[in-house]
Design a protein around this motif. Structure first.
Motif, PDB file in Angstrom:
ATOM      1  N   THR A 323       0.837  -1.203   0.000  1.00  0.00           N
ATOM      2  CA  THR A 323       0.000   0.000   0.000  1.00  0.00           C
ATOM      3  C   THR A 323       0.872   1.252   0.000  1.00  0.00           C
ATOM      4  O   THR A 323       1.949   1.277   0.593  1.00  0.00           O
ATOM      5  CB  THR A 323      -0.917   0.028   1.235  1.00  0.00           C
ATOM      6  OG1 THR A 323      -0.128  -0.108   2.422  1.00  0.00           O
ATOM      7  CG2 THR A 323      -1.920  -1.108   1.179  1.00  0.00           C
ATOM      8  N   PRO A 477      -5.389   2.249   3.482  1.00  0.00           N
ATOM      9  CA  PRO A 477      -5.909   0.978   3.987  1.00  0.00           C
ATOM     10  C   PRO A 477      -5.791  -0.138   2.952  1.00  0.00           C
ATOM     11  O   PRO A 477      -6.055   0.073   1.761  1.00  0.00           O
ATOM     12  CB  PRO A 477      -7.373   1.284   4.310  1.00  0.00           C
ATOM     13  CG  PRO A 477      -7.404   2.763   4.548  1.00  0.00           C
ATOM     14  CD  PRO A 477      -6.389   3.341   3.618  1.00  0.00           C
ATOM     15  N   LEU A 478      -5.391  -1.303   3.398  1.00  0.00           N
ATOM     16  CA  LEU A 478      -5.310  -2.474   2.528  1.00  0.00           C
ATOM     17  C   LEU A 478      -6.725  -2.898   2.135  1.00  0.00           C
ATOM     18  O   LEU A 478      -7.581  -3.110   2.994  1.00  0.00           O
ATOM     19  CB  LEU A 478      -4.605  -3.613   3.263  1.00  0.00           C
ATOM     20  CG  LEU A 478      -4.359  -4.887   2.464  1.00  0.00           C
ATOM     21  CD1 LEU A 478      -3.229  -4.685   1.456  1.00  0.00           C
ATOM     22  CD2 LEU A 478      -4.029  -6.052   3.399  1.00  0.00           C
ATOM     23  N   ARG A 479      -6.963  -3.023   0.846  1.00  0.00           N
ATOM     24  CA  ARG A 479      -8.274  -3.436   0.356  1.00  0.00           C
ATOM     25  C   ARG A 479      -8.291  -4.962   0.257  1.00  0.00           C
ATOM     26  O   ARG A 479      -7.586  -5.544  -0.570  1.00  0.00           O
ATOM     27  CB  ARG A 479      -8.566  -2.798  -0.990  1.00  0.00           C
ATOM     28  CG  ARG A 479      -8.624  -1.272  -0.952  1.00  0.00           C
ATOM     29  CD  ARG A 479      -8.641  -0.671  -2.339  1.00  0.00           C
ATOM     30  NE  ARG A 479      -7.432  -1.047  -3.087  1.00  0.00           N
ATOM     31  CZ  ARG A 479      -7.209  -0.718  -4.354  1.00  0.00           C
ATOM     32  NH1 ARG A 479      -8.099  -0.002  -5.016  1.00  0.00           N
ATOM     33  NH2 ARG A 479      -6.094  -1.098  -4.953  1.00  0.00           N
ATOM     34  N   HIS A 518      -8.656  -3.217   7.951  1.00  0.00           N
ATOM     35  CA  HIS A 518      -8.527  -3.143   6.502  1.00  0.00           C
ATOM     36  C   HIS A 518      -9.837  -2.676   5.878  1.00  0.00           C
ATOM     37  O   HIS A 518     -10.886  -2.645   6.542  1.00  0.00           O
ATOM     38  CB  HIS A 518      -8.122  -4.504   5.935  1.00  0.00           C
ATOM     39  CG  HIS A 518      -6.941  -5.121   6.620  1.00  0.00           C
ATOM     40  ND1 HIS A 518      -5.741  -4.457   6.764  1.00  0.00           N
ATOM     41  CD2 HIS A 518      -6.779  -6.335   7.226  1.00  0.00           C
ATOM     42  CE1 HIS A 518      -4.893  -5.237   7.421  1.00  0.00           C
ATOM     43  NE2 HIS A 518      -5.490  -6.371   7.717  1.00  0.00           N
ATOM     44  N   LEU A 614      -1.778 -10.259   6.099  1.00  0.00           N
ATOM     45  CA  LEU A 614      -2.446  -9.010   5.727  1.00  0.00           C
ATOM     46  C   LEU A 614      -1.855  -7.828   6.478  1.00  0.00           C
ATOM     47  O   LEU A 614      -1.710  -6.735   5.918  1.00  0.00           O
ATOM     48  CB  LEU A 614      -3.942  -9.120   6.005  1.00  0.00           C
ATOM     49  CG  LEU A 614      -4.729 -10.175   5.208  1.00  0.00           C
ATOM     50  CD1 LEU A 614      -6.195 -10.155   5.613  1.00  0.00           C
ATOM     51  CD2 LEU A 614      -4.575  -9.968   3.720  1.00  0.00           C
ATOM     52  N   SER A 615      -1.515  -8.021   7.745  1.00  0.00           N
ATOM     53  CA  SER A 615      -0.903  -6.940   8.514  1.00  0.00           C
ATOM     54  C   SER A 615       0.413  -6.507   7.884  1.00  0.00           C
ATOM     55  O   SER A 615       0.697  -5.303   7.767  1.00  0.00           O
ATOM     56  CB  SER A 615      -0.676  -7.397   9.961  1.00  0.00           C
ATOM     57  OG  SER A 615      -0.029  -6.394  10.715  1.00  0.00           O
ATOM     58  N   ALA A 618      -0.214  -4.610   4.722  1.00  0.00           N
ATOM     59  CA  ALA A 618      -0.790  -3.291   5.006  1.00  0.00           C
ATOM     60  C   ALA A 618       0.230  -2.305   5.541  1.00  0.00           C
ATOM     61  O   ALA A 618      -0.084  -1.128   5.709  1.00  0.00           O
ATOM     62  CB  ALA A 618      -1.945  -3.431   5.995  1.00  0.00           C
TER      63      ALA A 618
END
Length: 702
Positions: A323, A477-479, A518, A614-615, A618
């Protein structure tokens, strides 16, 4: 010469006060590995120095070579250093200035007083000139034309070569002289960082970090038209691009100069070359890291069954943030991930103040036994300080949070006093500095408050506000797209056909993504139709996709088939229960996590694998689960060979497990408040034995 991995270009300022993001303030252009980043604005010199020092140390520790170029003179015309320090040593002059220049949190400084001292070292009038008014600092002439007989050249050789301004001018644009007086002490301190040298005064060819001088006027012809944004911001971005674009051998020749006293402007005499490179910079756009490679999930040869710890290590090593960054108001940043360290722009407290309501005085006038001090007229209150000095032997009424007036270093609590309005009486002894807070005892200006990667919480917003941080650089923000596949799925409650399965995974995974901070993107449900699946993936506005179902090798497993045909797919057979298969793939630069179709297995794999991955993507770093050791309130015999996760919750006798280990029992997920993790080896667990418990709260579920 080894190339530079990172280029920093600093537009410096001698302005007083905390400056907003505008012209004639401090801007830093950045190019890493040849790729430009959005320029950074620094509200104060202290904040800029703290950021630069932290960045130099971080880059050096990572084995990356960095050049930091500054837009003020590194030296003075020949003979100046000897007249001031007794040596022909410009670096000794830097240290001389560092010992004398004062610069507080608000930018108030003594540069004109130091310039006055310097002028008195020379005959005649000058060489420094320019000041805010004609009456103050009589040793500094108001106009440059009134200088005479000081014996210094007006410019250095490099100033003439680059058509740069004179170093003697302290006021009225361009205030290059003031920039130098306020910048050289900072360079003196940065140079003390291990691995940092100053060009061209020290051997620089192999140094990890090199401080250089630059002149923004060299790329004036590449600048956008006036009125098109903040020119200082454009300058540092274009200069960083130009220096990063120089071939390493050409940069080495440009730096090969002999200027042991006056210093040199990097690129002087090469204006056309730097202008051409600056003009080639792409138009500034929101920057995002490049996509992950198609083989980022590939397993090492020969691996079939993957232990949980090995699978986690592979994800941690292969993934990185995807991101970009943006500047937003700190007050609006709850839940966002910092893209850069947050630095205090002001000390907290900003000045010494009273911790209580009471009476303030100088401790040295008190002693043992009863004390009586006359009161001055007036009081000190928060936001309304006492304007004068409290005379020795007198006291002042002071309220909680009020700045300590001059002459006060100690406060006695109101409840410990008696007063008639003109005198205050209390019993001694009183401890020195009692009931006071010192300036900066919580946070000093320039301190790093929060590191890059921190996810901001309400207490963090309070810290940022207290330290004067109004803007922060945060990750977008991660989509996270969530997609369900399969003909058998139906929307909950839409049918009573027992052959259809209600889609439990999609609402669960969407909620997990949102709980983790997220941007959850609902990609809906796609039946077993490869063309429909392709269209859904092509239209997905996401950075990563979580799928459930369709990722095995059957006839209707279209997710895995499409990834094999148009991207890359790796099936990780992980030694765990529940959730053995985990499909990881790439398509068109988009990572896809194929979670098991069973909701229990999907939930466990999401917590153990998707959450930390995911963290990391992100920008928040690898998220380890919270674990605690608690006594077991169950019996269990476990075979070796795989790790197991049991649905569990804390009870009065310890941690209890759900009555059934069947992965089809979705009710166990709701019944539980965490997971018991059993290691890969064999185990015989009896009530009271210590076991590892992972509470839902530690996964961000409350």
């Amino acid at each position: 010469m080894k190339p530079f991995d990172t280029i920093l270009v600093v537009d410096w300022s001698a302005a007083q006060g905390r400056a907003a993001a505008r012209a004639n303030t401090i801007w830093i252009g950045i190019a890493r590995d040849g790729v430009a980043e959005a320029p950074r604005h620094m509200p104060t010199r202290r904040a800029a120095e703290a950021w630069l020092a932290d960045t130099l140390r971080t880059e050096i520790a990572a084995g990356r070579r960095v050049m930091a170029a500054f837009d003020f003179p590194f030296g003075y015309p020949q003979g100046f250093a000897r007249a001031v320090t007794g040596q022909d040593d410009t670096l000794a002059l830097w240290d001389w200035l560092a010992d004398r220049i004062e610069d507080d949190d608000t930018g108030r400084n003594n540069r004109f007083a130091v310039a006055s001292d310097l002028n008195r070292l020379f005959p005649g009038t000058g060489p420094f000139w320019g000041k805010p008014n004609e009456t103050d600092w009589p040793d500094i002439p108001y106009r440059g034309s009134t200088r005479d007989g000081h014996g210094m050249a007006e410019k250095r050789a490099c100033d003439a070569a680059a058509a740069a301004s004179s170093v003697w001018q302290l006021a009225f644009p361009p205030t290059v002289g003031s920039q130098a007086l306020m910048g050289l002490p900072m360079l003196s301190r940065l140079r003390r960082i291990d691995g940092t040298v100053a060009w061209p005064f020290e051997p620089w060819q192999d140094a990890p970090a090199v401080l250089t001088e630059i002149w923004p006027g060299l790329i004036e012809n590449a600048m956008p038209p006036k009125g098109d944004g903040i020119r200082d911001r454009h300058q540092v971005r274009l200069l960083a691009h130009a220096l990063a674009a120089l071939p390493v051998d050409e940069l080495a020749r440009m730096m090969d100069v002999d200027a042991p006293e006056e210093g040199w402007i990097l690129g002087a005499g090469r204006r056309g070359r730097l202008t051409d490179l600056a003009a080639s910079a792409p138009a500034e756009a929101p920057l995002a890291p490049p996509p992950l490679s198609n083989d980022c999930f590939a397993l090492p040869p020969g691996i079939e069954w993957t232990p949980v710890d090995d699978a986690l290590a592979l994800l941690r090593d292969r993934l990185r943030p995807v991101t970009g960054a943006e500047q937003i108001a700190a007050a609006d940043a709850d839940g966002r991930i910092l893209a850069a360290p947050a630095t205090a722009t002001r000390a907290n407290p900003p000045g010494p103040n009273s911790a209580v309501d009471g009476y303030g005085f100088a401790h040295e006038v008190t002693g043992d036994g009863p004390q009586s001090l006359p009161l001055v007229t007036g009081r000190a209150a928060a936001g309304a300080p006492y304007a004068g000095t409290v005379p020795r032997g007198q006291a002042v009424r002071i309220l909680t949070g009020a700045l300590l007036p001059e002459g006060v270093d100690t406060v006695v609590l109101e409840e410990d006093t008696r007063t008639d309005g003109t005198t205050v009486a209390f019993n001694g002894p009183v401890k020195p500095r009692a009931n006071t807070r010192q300036a900066g005892e919580d946070v000093a200006a320039g301190d790093t408050l929060l590191a890059a990667g921190a996810r901001l919480r309400p207490p963090d917003l309070a810290l940022l506000a207290a330290a004067g941080v109004a803007q922060v650089s945060v990750r977008r923000p991660l989509r996270v797209g969530v997609l369900s596949t399969g003909d058998e799925l139906a929307a909950p409650g839409s049918t009573m056909d027992p052959a259809r399965t209600y889609d439990a995974n999609r609402p669960m995974l969407l909620a997990l993504a949102a709980r983790w901070g997220h941007a959850a993107v609902d990609l809906g449900h796609v039946e077993d139709d490869r063309n429909a699946l392709r269209d859904r993936l092509d239209g997905a506005e996401a950075d990563v996709i979580l799928t459930s179902g369709g990722a095995s090798a059957g006839d209707e497993d279209h997710v895995s088939a499409l990834l094999r045909e148009e991207g890359a797919l790796t099936s990780w057979r992980i030694a765990l229960k529940p959730g053995r298969p985990l499909a990881l793939g790439m398509r068109a630069g988009l990572p896809v996590f194929g979670l098991p179709g069973n909701p229990v297995a999907s939930f466990v794999c999401a917590l153990i694998f998707a959450r930390p991955a995911l963290s990391l993507m992100a920008g928040g770093g690898w998220a380890e689960p919270l674990a605690m050791t608690v006594p077991a309130a169950f019996e269990k015999r476990k075979k070796p060979g795989r790790r197991e996760y049991l649905r569990a919750r804390l009870g009065p006798e310890g941690v209890e497990t759900f009555a059934s280990e069947g992965s089809g029992r979705v009710s166990g997920l709701s019944w539980a408040d965490g997971l018991v993790e059993l290691s890969d080896g064999a185990a015989q667990i009896a009530p009271g034995d210590p076991v590892r418990f992972l509470p839902y709260a530690g996964f961000g579920l409350f």
